[in-house]
Design an enzyme around this catalytic site. Structure first.
Site, short mmCIF file in Angstrom:
data_model
loop_
_atom_site.label_atom_id
_atom_site.label_comp_id
_atom_site.label_asym_id
_atom_site.label_seq_id
_atom_site.Cartn_x
_atom_site.Cartn_y
_atom_site.Cartn_z
N ASP A 10 0.87 -1.18 0.00
CA ASP A 10 0.00 0.00 0.00
C ASP A 10 0.91 1.23 0.00
OD1 ASP A 10 -2.38 1.59 0.32
OD2 ASP A 10 -1.82 1.87 2.42
N SER A 11 0.29 2.37 -0.27
CA SER A 11 1.03 3.63 -0.22
C SER A 11 1.53 3.94 1.20
CB SER A 11 0.13 4.77 -0.69
OG SER A 11 -1.05 4.78 0.09
N TYR A 42 -0.35 8.65 -2.03
CA TYR A 42 -0.34 8.50 -3.49
C TYR A 42 -1.56 9.19 -4.10
CZ TYR A 42 3.03 4.50 -3.36
OH TYR A 42 4.12 3.68 -3.20
N GLY A 43 -2.60 9.34 -3.29
CA GLY A 43 -3.93 9.68 -3.80
C GLY A 43 -4.07 11.07 -4.40
N CYS A 73 -4.05 -0.86 -1.99
CA CYS A 73 -4.26 0.57 -2.20
C CYS A 73 -5.29 0.82 -3.30
CB CYS A 73 -2.92 1.18 -2.59
SG CYS A 73 -2.96 2.96 -2.83
N THR A 75 -5.86 3.59 -4.79
CA THR A 75 -5.27 4.45 -5.82
C THR A 75 -4.43 3.63 -6.81
OG1 THR A 75 -5.20 6.25 -4.20
CG2 THR A 75 -3.80 6.48 -6.14
N GLU A 151 -5.75 9.31 9.89
CA GLU A 151 -4.36 9.19 10.37
C GLU A 151 -4.12 10.03 11.63
OE1 GLU A 151 -1.23 8.80 7.67
OE2 GLU A 151 -2.33 7.10 6.80
N CYS A 185 -11.10 3.13 -0.63
CA CYS A 185 -9.82 3.61 -0.10
C CYS A 185 -9.54 2.85 1.19
CB CYS A 185 -9.90 5.11 0.17
SG CYS A 185 -8.48 5.78 1.04
N THR A 186 -8.25 2.54 1.39
CA THR A 186 -7.82 1.77 2.55
C THR A 186 -8.34 2.29 3.89
OG1 THR A 186 -5.83 3.13 2.39
CG2 THR A 186 -5.67 0.85 1.61
N HIS A 187 -8.40 3.62 4.00
CA HIS A 187 -8.69 4.22 5.31
C HIS A 187 -10.18 4.26 5.67
CE1 HIS A 187 -4.63 5.53 4.58
NE2 HIS A 187 -4.55 6.18 5.72
N1 DGL Z 1 -3.89 3.93 0.32
C1 DGL Z 1 -4.54 5.01 -0.40
C2 DGL Z 1 -5.76 4.46 -1.14
O1 DGL Z 1 -6.35 3.47 -0.75
C3 DGL Z 1 -4.92 6.15 0.52
C4 DGL Z 1 -3.76 6.98 1.00
C5 DGL Z 1 -3.02 7.65 -0.12
O2 DGL Z 1 -3.54 8.63 -0.71
O3 DGL Z 1 -1.94 7.20 -0.43
O4 DGL Z 1 -6.15 5.01 -2.14
#
Ligand code: DGL
Length: 270
Positions: A10-11, A42-43, A73, A75, A151, A185-187
């Site tokens: 993941d990012s 990364y997003g 991820c 993204t 976060e 998205c992961t979060h």
């Molecule tokens: N892991 C990214 C996603 O699921 C979220 C965090 C990022 O922007 O890198 O898109």
């Protein structure tokens, strides 16, 4: 049967929400995780950069002799899944299994998608959903502020700041009358309580990490690649930067303390 680890990347640390699902579904598998904490997020980056980062991340995992790669991820899955599809080992992204689960779940054929700016700008979920069923109506919304809110620990369903942001972001999806919402998205699963409260109880939330973990189990089983070990998996975690907040954010995403070894690497040179 294959005792090599499953590679997950993941990012950053958000991908541990997918690892949490893997630990639940495949407790005997070894897992090797890479979180690009030195280059997150990364997003909000451009396509070429995301593809370059994704290539380096996947190369790192393949060099560690993993038996499959899971891109946790949203993204990367949206912008760089071609890189994964070209790997010599099975590749699972969050996009395709999640779109499939959403298309199955929706009764009124109206599906909402939320993700990072890059995920929504790529149009990946809309394309995939319409490929599965051209009669679907798809409403998309970038929710970039959700990532820093998570976060920084603004995760309780009673948290007024997160609630306010969610109401702003999700209003167009409520107006569109979606009955199914992809958490792309992961979060986002971490604030699913707030998202559910704003969308209302009639809306089904689809967790992309959970769908990807299920897809990973199906794929490994179908290819005869599940482990035959029954003694519980070994877990190794790699990051590209070690920050003050690592243990807090990691525990939030994983739902427990990080088990196993942790190592910092330089992803540009490995
Ligand atoms: N892991 C990214 C996603 O699921 C979220 C965090 C990022 O922007 O890198 O898109």
């Amino acid at each position: 049967m294959d005792r090599r680890p499953i590679g997950v990347f993941d990012s950053g640390l958000g991908g541990l929400t997918a690892v949490r699902q893997l630990l639940r579904i495949l407790p005997n598998e070894d897992i090797l995780y890479f979180g690009d904490t030195g280059r997150v997020p990364y997003g909000n980056r451009g396509r070429d950069t995301i593809i370059r980062y994704a290539r380096q991340d996947m190369r790192f995992l393949v060099r560690h002799d993993v038996k499959a790669v899971l891109a946790a991820c949203g993204t990367v899955s949206s912008v760089a899944h071609d890189v994964g599809d070209a790997l010599p080992i099975p590749f699972i992204d969050v996009l395709r299994p999640t779109a499939k689960a959403a298309a199955r779940a929706s009764k009124n054929r109206r599906i909402g998608v939320i993700g990072t700016s890059a995920t929504i700008a790529s149009g990946s979920y809309r394309r995939e959903l319409l490929r599965l069923d051209p009669a679907l109506t798809v409403a998309e919304q970038a929710c970039p502020l959700f990532v820093p809110l998570v976060e920084n620990g603004f995760v309780s369903p009673e948290e007024p700041v997160t609630r306010l942001v969610a109401e702003r972001y999700l209003a167009p999806l409520r107006e569109a009358g979606v009955d199914t919402l992809i958490l792309g998205c992961t979060h986002f699963p971490i604030i699913s309580g707030t998202i559910q409260a704003v969308m209302g109880p009639g809306v089904t939330l689809i967790d992309s990490g959970r769908e990807a973990a299920e897809e990973c189990r199906r794929l490994l089983a179908a290819s005869g690649l599940l482990t035959d070990s029954a003694s519980g998996g070994k877990h190794r975690f790699f990051v590209s930067d070690m920050t003050e907040s690592f243990y807090g954010v990691a525990a939030l995403c994983l739902g427990r303390e990080v088990p196993g070894e942790l190592e910092k690497i330089d992803i540009e040179t490995v």
